[in-house]
Design a protein around this motif. Structure first.
Motif, PDB file in Angstrom:
ATOM      1  N   GLU A  39      -2.583  -1.667  -3.343  1.00 49.64           N
ATOM      2  CA  GLU A  39      -2.886  -0.951  -4.584  1.00 49.64           C
ATOM      3  C   GLU A  39      -2.024  -1.487  -5.716  1.00 49.64           C
ATOM      4  O   GLU A  39      -0.812  -1.262  -5.741  1.00 49.64           O
ATOM      5  CB  GLU A  39      -2.659   0.553  -4.395  1.00 49.64           C
ATOM      6  CG  GLU A  39      -3.577   1.177  -3.355  1.00 49.64           C
ATOM      7  CD  GLU A  39      -3.415   2.682  -3.275  1.00 49.64           C
ATOM      8  OE1 GLU A  39      -3.379   3.328  -4.333  1.00 49.64           O
ATOM      9  OE2 GLU A  39      -3.322   3.199  -2.148  1.00 49.64           O
ATOM     10  N   ASN A  55       0.847  -1.197   0.000  1.00 48.51           N
ATOM     11  CA  ASN A  55       0.000   0.000   0.000  1.00 48.51           C
ATOM     12  C   ASN A  55       0.888   1.255   0.000  1.00 48.51           C
ATOM     13  O   ASN A  55       2.118   1.161   0.069  1.00 48.51           O
ATOM     14  CB  ASN A  55      -0.985   0.002   1.178  1.00 48.51           C
ATOM     15  CG  ASN A  55      -0.307   0.073   2.537  1.00 48.51           C
ATOM     16  OD1 ASN A  55       0.736   0.705   2.709  1.00 48.51           O
ATOM     17  ND2 ASN A  55      -0.907  -0.578   3.533  1.00 48.51           N
ATOM     18  N   GLU A  87      -9.860  -8.045 -10.133  1.00 47.06           N
ATOM     19  CA  GLU A  87      -9.298  -8.659  -8.929  1.00 47.06           C
ATOM     20  C   GLU A  87      -9.921 -10.034  -8.689  1.00 47.06           C
ATOM     21  O   GLU A  87      -9.240 -10.963  -8.254  1.00 47.06           O
ATOM     22  CB  GLU A  87      -9.500  -7.765  -7.698  1.00 47.06           C
ATOM     23  CG  GLU A  87      -8.927  -8.385  -6.432  1.00 47.06           C
ATOM     24  CD  GLU A  87      -8.538  -7.365  -5.368  1.00 47.06           C
ATOM     25  OE1 GLU A  87      -8.568  -7.748  -4.188  1.00 47.06           O
ATOM     26  OE2 GLU A  87      -8.204  -6.225  -5.711  1.00 47.06           O
ATOM     27  N   SER A 115      -6.918  -5.836  -2.175  1.00 46.72           N
ATOM     28  CA  SER A 115      -7.290  -4.417  -2.181  1.00 46.72           C
ATOM     29  C   SER A 115      -8.145  -4.063  -0.972  1.00 46.72           C
ATOM     30  O   SER A 115      -8.124  -2.927  -0.496  1.00 46.72           O
ATOM     31  CB  SER A 115      -8.031  -4.055  -3.470  1.00 46.72           C
ATOM     32  OG  SER A 115      -9.288  -4.710  -3.522  1.00 46.72           O
TER      33      SER A 115
END
Length: 551
Positions: free
Chosen positions: A227, A193, A486, A222
């Motif tokens: 990210e 992150n 994702e 996420s």
């Protein structure tokens, strides 16, 4: 240490910024270990090196490989999680009055939030974590809870795991912690992150070298604030970036690799790469269509019986001949935890041992720390000596009643504490114990069928993998708002855990959130080329299930 061409290039690279694309089963941990050993053999001071991981399990495995190769236990570089590094830095660099904080574990978080009369605590903790790590806006009600939660923590002098990162970054930005490392190696960079990214840049010396290992196709966290764009933007952030691709897969047979390669290309947010199999083709992917979740569980049992060559599981214990597969060979993966309950119940009725992730490892950790404290008091004269922690633990009976997995984890953590007074080593050891996650204590080598969610299976591999619930709505999970790319990466992670056989199961009907729903097969089916699939329809009968062949 035997390395292939690209592994060797990656481990010996002297480039300032190096990104190693490490797809599933390509020997990432081996290459990172080789990189650490190469630096040490080049005469680099261990204090100048930091290897950052996302789980203690990965760190412990890496440390053990380094120790085995060096044939010594002292003067190791830091190899551990972001949280452990930050914890140690805060203990060192915070003012004396502040550095003796306690860790606000998840159990303590729940206790604090419960005292505020809150419900749905896991969801609140998830929102708070994402807010603190990404500045994602939270609703007004949660904001009020968050402010009260922070106030209570401050009174109790507690830091939660997010605080460890944020406080360390604050000290770096205020020049209270200088750049410390000439070489930083980051494992699983796709899970990073913004806070962790800034920590890396702040701790790397001006002329330092950064080596990044990861795979954007396996970015699946996420919801924790990770990210993927931080990875994908690396070429823009670092124009002099060196990109190395670990392309040889040593895990899965060729059909699984070729099918998963084709499947993941449906995503657009990725680096173009191709994984090459080193194993020959075996069976293609099997998809079972069953009536409901009960028939799903029966089908899994039938397939396990077929693979281990037993119609009754007592035969496995009585038959002295070795079979190709044991219970250890199988994993059942699902999108949600709730799906595992029926499967677990059916396997238990058949006498099949199962293992899963312990949801709350803190009771185990607390129990061990209590036992460690009692052992300290009973041998208090040793506390001011310079006995290595590992030797102290070995000479006590502290491991009585623990599993092989737990002892292995504790031993390999303890081996890195060699210097200083025993009491100081124990304090640092307890700090590290506080960061153990449910995944770290998963009994990988226990001879039992693994029941895991797709999110928790990362880093593991099994000869035979079942992915249950291959239904639209579950895979991809469209019951709530999710990122379809994702979801595709998550399924790709599941596919690439399989070494020999991959079996998908679609149920036409199942209960979801208390309602019986009719479901179609997952829309992801269209992204897997037909030549890699055989579909079998299972007809429910009073006595069991019958296969009707292809449809």
């Amino acid at each position: 240490m035997k390395l292939n061409k690209n592994q060797k290039i990656a481990s010996e690279s002297s480039n300032k910024i190096c990104c190693v694309l490490a797809g599933p089963g390509t020997g990432k941990t081996l290459t990172i270990t080789a990189k650490i050993l190469h630096l040490l053999n080049e005469g680099i001071n261990p204090d100048e090196i930091s290897a950052l991981t996302f789980t203690q399990k990965a760190a412990v495995e890496m440390r053990q490989r380094v120790i085995n190769s060096l044939q010594k236990k002292e003067n190791l570089p830091f190899i551990g999680t972001f949280h452990l590094l930050c914890l140690r830095l805060l203990r060192e660099f915070l003012p004396e009055k502040e550095k003796h904080f306690q860790i606000c574990t998840r159990a303590k978080q729940i206790e604090i939030l419960s005292s505020l009369n809150e419900k749905n605590l896991d969801k609140i903790i998830e929102k708070i974590t994402k807010f603190k790590n990404t500045d994602t806006p939270i609703d007004e009600k949660t904001l009020i809870v968050y402010e009260k939660y922070e106030e209570k923590k401050k009174k109790l002098h507690l830091f939660d795991f997010d605080d460890l990162l944020l406080k360390t970054l604050q000290l770096i930005n205020n020049k209270q912690i200088p750049p410390l490392f000439s070489y930083i190696i980051v494992d699983e960079f796709q899970d990073i992150n913004k806070i962790q990214y800034e920590l890396i840049k702040g701790l790397l010396k001006k002329e330092g070298s950064l080596s990044i290992f990861g795979d954007p196709d396996q970015a699946i966290y996420s919801f924790r604030g990770s990210e993927i764009d931080l990875f994908l933007n690396l070429p823009k952030d670092f124009p002099d970036l060196t990109l190395i691709n670990l392309s040889l897969n040593y895990r899965s047979q060729a059909n699984i690799i070729e099918a998963s390669n084709k499947f993941i290309t449906a995503n657009t947010k990725r680096f173009s790469k191709k994984i090459e199999p080193t194993k020959e083709k075996k069976s293609i992917i099997t998809i079972f269509e069953v009536e409901d979740e009960y028939e799903e569980a029966k089908t899994i049992i039938k397939e396990i019986k077929s693979k281990v060559g037993a119609t009754d599981f007592t035969e496995l214990y009585e038959n002295k001949e070795e079979t190709q597969y044991s219970f250890l060979s199988f994993a059942v993966l699902t999108r949600t935890n709730n799906q595992l309950k029926i499967i677990k119940d059916f396997l238990a009725k058949e006498g099949i041992p199962v293992k899963t992730i312990i949801k709350d490892p803190e009771s185990w950790t607390s129990s061990f720390i209590k036992k460690l404290t009692e052992t300290m008091y009973s041998q208090s004269k040793k506390l001011i000596s310079n006995i290595p922690l590992f030797e102290f633990l070995q000479s006590s009976n502290i491991y009585d009643g623990l599993s092989d997995t737990e002892i292995f984890m504790l031993n390999n953590m303890a081996k890195t504490y060699q210097n200083g007074k025993l009491i100081e080593q124990i304090q640092a050891f307890i700090d590290e114990l506080s960061g153990l996650t449910p995944f770290d204590l998963f009994p990988e080598n226990l001879n039992a069928v693994s029941l895991l969610t797709l999110h928790s299976v990362k880093g593991l591999e099994f000869p035979i993998v079942f992915i249950a619930g291959f239904d639209e709505g579950l895979i991809p999970y469209t019951i709530s708002n999710t990122d379809i790319e994702e979801e595709r990466r998550l399924f790709y992670v599941g596919m690439t855990r399989a070494m020999d056989d991959l079996i998908l199961i679609h149920a036409r009907k199942r209960f979801i959130n208390g309602k019986k729903m009719s479901l179609s097969v997952s829309s992801f089916l269209k992204d897997i080329p037909e030549e890699y699939i055989k579909i079998k329809k299972v007809r429910s009968t009073k006595t069991g299930t019958k296969q009707k062949g292809l449809f």
